[in-house]
Scaffold this motif. Structure first.
Motif, PDB file in Angstrom:
ATOM      1  N   HIS A  46     -21.513  56.341   8.089  1.00 24.53           N
ATOM      2  CA  HIS A  46     -20.219  56.974   7.815  1.00 24.53           C
ATOM      3  C   HIS A  46     -19.086  56.215   8.513  1.00 24.53           C
ATOM      4  CE1 HIS A  46     -17.423  60.093   6.774  1.00 24.53           C
ATOM      5  NE2 HIS A  46     -17.075  60.230   8.047  1.00 24.53           N
ATOM      6  N   SER A  47     -19.294  55.803   9.754  1.00 25.33           N
ATOM      7  CA  SER A  47     -18.226  55.100  10.474  1.00 25.33           C
ATOM      8  C   SER A  47     -17.992  53.710   9.882  1.00 25.33           C
ATOM      9  CB  SER A  47     -18.555  54.998  11.960  1.00 25.33           C
ATOM     10  OG  SER A  47     -19.642  54.127  12.173  1.00 25.33           O
ATOM     11  N   ARG A  50     -15.901  54.134   6.685  1.00 24.19           N
ATOM     12  CA  ARG A  50     -14.519  54.461   7.000  1.00 24.19           C
ATOM     13  C   ARG A  50     -13.772  53.224   7.494  1.00 24.19           C
ATOM     14  NH1 ARG A  50     -13.520  58.888  11.375  1.00 24.19           N
ATOM     15  NH2 ARG A  50     -15.103  59.875  10.121  1.00 24.19           N
TER      16      ARG A  50
END
Length: 55
Positions: A46-47, A50
């Motif tokens: 997820h990071s 992003r």
């Protein structure tokens, strides 16, 4: 080289502990570690998504 020796010694201690622990305890600890690694992998994915979309 010293790090490798220390890692192998730690592995031996952990495997020795698992060999003497009941199967239910070993399975429960393995499940906790698997969940922990899964959560870590999802957070990392997820990071990274992003970070790449922001750049």
């Amino acid at each position: 080289m010293l790090f490798l020796v220390a890692a192998l010694m730690l592995l031996g201690v952990v495997l020795g502990t698992v060999a003497h622990a009941p199967l239910a305890v070993s399975a429960a600890v393995a499940a906790v570690i698997a969940v922990w690694l899964g959560i870590f992998a999802l957070r990392e994915r997820h990071s990274r998504r992003r970070r790449t979309s922001a750049n």
